[in-house]
Write a protein that holds these residues in place. Structure first.
Motif, PDB file in Angstrom:
ATOM      1  N   UNK A   1       0.841  -1.207   0.000  1.00  0.00           N
ATOM      2  CA  UNK A   1       0.000   0.000   0.000  1.00  0.00           C
ATOM      3  C   UNK A   1       0.873   1.253   0.000  1.00  0.00           C
ATOM      4  N   UNK A   2       1.792   1.336   0.940  1.00  0.00           N
ATOM      5  CA  UNK A   2       2.654   2.512   1.028  1.00  0.00           C
ATOM      6  C   UNK A   2       3.544   2.673  -0.183  1.00  0.00           C
ATOM      7  N   UNK A   3       4.096   1.562  -0.665  1.00  0.00           N
ATOM      8  CA  UNK A   3       5.000   1.639  -1.816  1.00  0.00           C
ATOM      9  C   UNK A   3       4.262   1.995  -3.100  1.00  0.00           C
ATOM     10  N   UNK A   4       2.984   1.606  -3.207  1.00  0.00           N
ATOM     11  CA  UNK A   4       2.205   2.027  -4.379  1.00  0.00           C
ATOM     12  C   UNK A   4       2.008   3.539  -4.389  1.00  0.00           C
ATOM     13  N   UNK A   5       1.811   4.122  -3.217  1.00  0.00           N
ATOM     14  CA  UNK A   5       1.669   5.569  -3.183  1.00  0.00           C
ATOM     15  C   UNK A   5       2.998   6.273  -3.443  1.00  0.00           C
TER      16      UNK A   5
END
Length: 405
Positions: free
Chosen positions: A112-116
């Motif tokens: 989730x964080x890395x996609x953002x």
């Protein structure tokens, strides 16, 4: 013809975009990154979240491309934080949160964080910000090396800081945001592989799991991608992993599927987008008798968490706009006008700034799931995207319009 000065009209949305950016600018932390904003717009400087900093970098990157004064500096501020403060130089990737001294608080590495981070980097790259190309390449490498599972055509959820332990949970939410980030990356760089990966996710999550469950989207899965329909039944209002099915995600997926179709995807994408939209209206709007989309439903369409989230309303107007433009869905256009008025009457906080992030079924401000007004990511996209083409991604479209790309 909609009055441009009424809620949802072009002039109203442009004014609202400026108002949202003014509120969001309070989240800029002098020592790096962006803070989680409370209901009055005061940032939490003691804990900085990766997803907040990445999303605000993306928002200010879009605003910079649209010509908003000061936005470019804020976006560059975010890029520097992602390259420096949040990055884990020893192990690669980005930690989830840091304190005011830059010490890691939550050290897991999440999809989730890395996609953002990838979304922020793609937007920054389209805006030709210093350091953006390096950030983009780093994010691509980390996602390819650790998160992308080619055998399933989906992303895995999270790892320990050293990448030695992989969580035995898989999630639809992170993969949905991967579709957004992957298509933005593909549009910004011209690399078709990222669009193909986004398509793979859509085929599995929507064309497979969601269709197989009567268009009630499963959100939680085991490591082998078996649906876990009772996951978090005892914690139904979890911030990121609520029990049941999340109606707002049906709407968000509807918009994303239209975008994939506009990029040359097969016809089933538009059909699925329409079905998800129509079903969300049928079972999610006023499901407890009061106006608004409820947050979650169980597998018999009964309300689990009744709160009305601002992001769900934002995705509703965007999905309606996308379906009207792509498929001439006349009812969607009519609903969008009603929903903009509802949003303006109940979510837009003209006195305090930004939008209330959560309302109860009585339409009073609630904090059951989300206290404060953390960021303007959903709200800003809602007021900006209707003026842009359905594809390419907003940053690439704005860059082309301004002669940057």
């Amino acid at each position: 013809m909609r009055d441009p000065h009424q809620p949802g009209g072009a002039a109203w949305r442009q004014a609202e975009a400026q108002r949202l950016l003014e509120f969001a600018s309070r989240s800029v932390l002098p020592d790096g990154g962006f803070g989680y904003l409370d209901s009055q717009g005061t940032p939490d400087s003691t804990r900085r979240e990766l997803w907040i900093t990445a999303r605000m970098t993306h928002v200010f990157g879009l605003a910079a491309l649209a010509g908003h004064p000061g936005a470019r500096d804020h976006a560059a501020h975010g890029v520097r934080a992602l390259i420096g403060l949040f990055h884990d130089p020893a192990n690669g990737g980005w930690v989830e949160s840091i304190d005011s001294d830059g010490t890691a608080l939550e050290v897991s590495k999440t999809f989730y964080g890395h996609c953002f981070v990838l979304l922020a980097a793609s937007t920054a790259y389209a805006a030709r910000l210093s350091g953006a190309e390096d950030l983009l390449h780093r994010a691509q490498r980390v996602i390819e090396r650790h998160f992308w599972d080619e055998s399933h055509g989906l992303g895995v959820e999270s790892f320990s800081r050293e990448w030695t332990l992989c969580e035995d949970y898989r999630g639809a939410n992170s993969n949905m945001h991967a579709v957004e980030a992957f298509t933005a990356c593909s549009d910004a760089t011209g690399e078709p592989l990222w669009r193909q990966r986004a398509m793979s996710i859509a085929e599995r999550i929507v064309g497979g799991f969601t269709r197989d469950h009567g268009w009630r989207m499963p959100e939680h899965f085991s490591a082998d991608w078996s649906p876990l329909l009772e996951y978090n039944a005892k914690q139904p209002a979890d911030k990121f992993r609520p029990y049941g099915t999340t109606v707002g995600h049906w709407l968000e997926w509807s918009r994303l599927l239209v975008g994939l179709h506009e990029r040359g995807g097969p016809a089933w994408l538009l059909d699925a987008a329409t079905t998800l939209f129509d079903e969300s209206v049928r079972v999610g709007w006023a499901a407890d008798g009061a106006p608004g989309f409820v947050y979650t439903l169980d597998w018999e369409d009964a309300v689990v968490v009744a709160e009305r989230m601002h992001w769900v309303q934002a995705e509703a107007v965007l999905a309606a706009d996308a379906l009207y433009r792509a498929a001439e869905h006349e009812e969607a256009a009519e609903l969008a006008e009603q929903w903009w008025r509802f949003l303006a009457d109940h979510f837009v906080d003209t006195a305090g700034g930004s939008w209330h992030h959560e309302l109860g079924s009585d339409l009073g401000v609630s904090t059951t799931v989300w206290p404060g007004k953390p960021d303007v990511y959903h709200a800003y996209q809602a007021v900006v995207f209707p003026d842009l083409p359905l594809a390419p991604a907003a940053a690439t479209a704005l860059a082309r319009r301004g002669g940057v790309a």
